[in-house]
Design a protein around this motif. Structure first.
Motif, mmCIF file in Angstrom:
data_model
loop_
_atom_site.group_PDB
_atom_site.id
_atom_site.type_symbol
_atom_site.label_atom_id
_atom_site.label_comp_id
_atom_site.label_asym_id
_atom_site.label_seq_id
_atom_site.Cartn_x
_atom_site.Cartn_y
_atom_site.Cartn_z
ATOM 1 N N ALA A 196 0.829 -1.217 0.000
ATOM 2 C CA ALA A 196 0.000 0.000 0.000
ATOM 3 C C ALA A 196 0.854 1.254 0.000
ATOM 4 C CB ALA A 196 -0.929 -0.018 1.215
ATOM 5 N N THR A 197 1.964 1.230 0.737
ATOM 6 C CA THR A 197 2.864 2.391 0.757
ATOM 7 C C THR A 197 3.444 2.668 -0.622
ATOM 8 O OG1 THR A 197 3.434 1.893 3.049
ATOM 9 C CG2 THR A 197 4.904 3.366 1.859
ATOM 10 N N LEU A 233 0.544 3.951 -3.056
ATOM 11 C CA LEU A 233 0.038 5.284 -2.743
ATOM 12 C C LEU A 233 1.084 6.384 -2.876
ATOM 13 C CD1 LEU A 233 -2.113 4.477 0.429
ATOM 14 C CD2 LEU A 233 -2.933 4.947 -1.885
ATOM 15 N N ILE A 271 0.307 8.539 -5.870
ATOM 16 C CA ILE A 271 -1.055 9.073 -5.903
ATOM 17 C C ILE A 271 -1.295 10.057 -4.760
ATOM 18 C CG2 ILE A 271 -3.506 8.456 -5.909
ATOM 19 C CD1 ILE A 271 -2.698 5.683 -6.898
ATOM 20 N N MET A 272 -1.026 9.590 -3.534
ATOM 21 C CA MET A 272 -1.245 10.409 -2.334
ATOM 22 C C MET A 272 -0.006 10.318 -1.440
ATOM 23 S SD MET A 272 -5.243 9.561 -1.441
ATOM 24 C CE MET A 272 -5.018 7.797 -1.611
ATOM 25 N N SER A 293 0.760 8.036 1.900
ATOM 26 C CA SER A 293 1.848 7.066 1.796
ATOM 27 C C SER A 293 2.850 7.231 2.930
ATOM 28 C CB SER A 293 2.545 7.223 0.439
ATOM 29 O OG SER A 293 3.622 6.325 0.336
ATOM 30 N N THR A 326 1.303 5.809 6.003
ATOM 31 C CA THR A 326 1.349 4.346 5.935
ATOM 32 C C THR A 326 2.754 3.828 6.212
ATOM 33 O OG1 THR A 326 -0.363 4.495 4.237
ATOM 34 C CG2 THR A 326 0.693 2.369 4.528
#
Length: 210
Positions: free
Chosen positions: A178-179, A182, A185-186, A190, A193
């Motif tokens: 997920a890190t 993201l 994107i974000m 990130s 996370t």
């Protein structure tokens, strides 16, 4: 080829040969081999102190006759600590996530402890099957329950250890994925996370040592 999160717990193979034996023997290569001309250095001194502290903590509750277990218990502790910590490195395989290995280590030690207790202190060992002050009608049921609990102890502990390590590794992989996803994107999410991943990694190091 599609991969799943659980593929990291499969025993790796090379030319059809399982590499779990190499991963089990690798921690032994990290320890220096003593010889006649061995000069003590900082690393060996630190290792000796660490082994001494582990052995001391293990042997304090035991009497002098129980100190014969010091070598095998200390070796097992250091072995498990090494492979658990090495398994937290990226692109590595953790042998203790395999239920077969955990049961192979748990069952002989459990059986040896049980047989030693029955041989040296049979009355005290059998006394644990029946708590003091139990009503007479409940005695047969409690004996069966305590015997079943004693027999399934290595299986229960092996499954618990496997589940703890497997869940920790899965969480680390999920959060690290997920890190990475993201980050483009974000970035703020990130970074948050990544902080959670750092805290989880510290927790997993503690779990591996425990």
């Amino acid at each position: 080829m599609n991969l799943s999160f659980f593929d990291q717990f499969m025993s790796p193979h090379l030319l059809g040969i399982p590499l779990i034996l190499i991963s089990l023997l690798f921690p032994a290569l990290l320890l220096p081999s003593p010889h006649n001309r061995w000069i003590t250095n900082r690393t060996s001194t630190l290792q000796s102190w660490f082994i001494y502290m582990i052995t001391k903590q293990l042997m304090i509750p035991l009497n002098k006759k129980g100190h014969k277990w010091a070598l095998i218990l200390s070796s097992l502790m250091i072995f498990l600590l090494s492979i658990n910590l090495l398994g937290l490195l990226p692109y590595t395989f953790t042998p203790t996530t395999q239920l077969s290995m955990n049961l192979a280590l748990a069952f002989p030690l459990w059986l040896a402890t049980l047989l030693t207790g029955l041989r040296n202190q049979p009355s005290a060992s059998l006394g644990h099957l029946l708590p003091e002050g139990t009503p007479t009608p409940l005695i047969p049921a409690l004996i069966m329950i305590e015997t079943t609990s004693l027999l399934i102890r290595p299986l229960a502990l092996g499954v618990r250890l496997t589940a703890n390590l497997t869940a920790g590794h899965l969480l680390i992989q999920l959060i690290s994925t997920a890190t990475t996803v993201l980050f483009s994107i974000m970035p703020a999410i990130s970074a948050l996370t990544a902080c959670v991943l750092l805290l989880l990694t510290i927790l997993e190091v503690a779990v591996a040592m425990i």
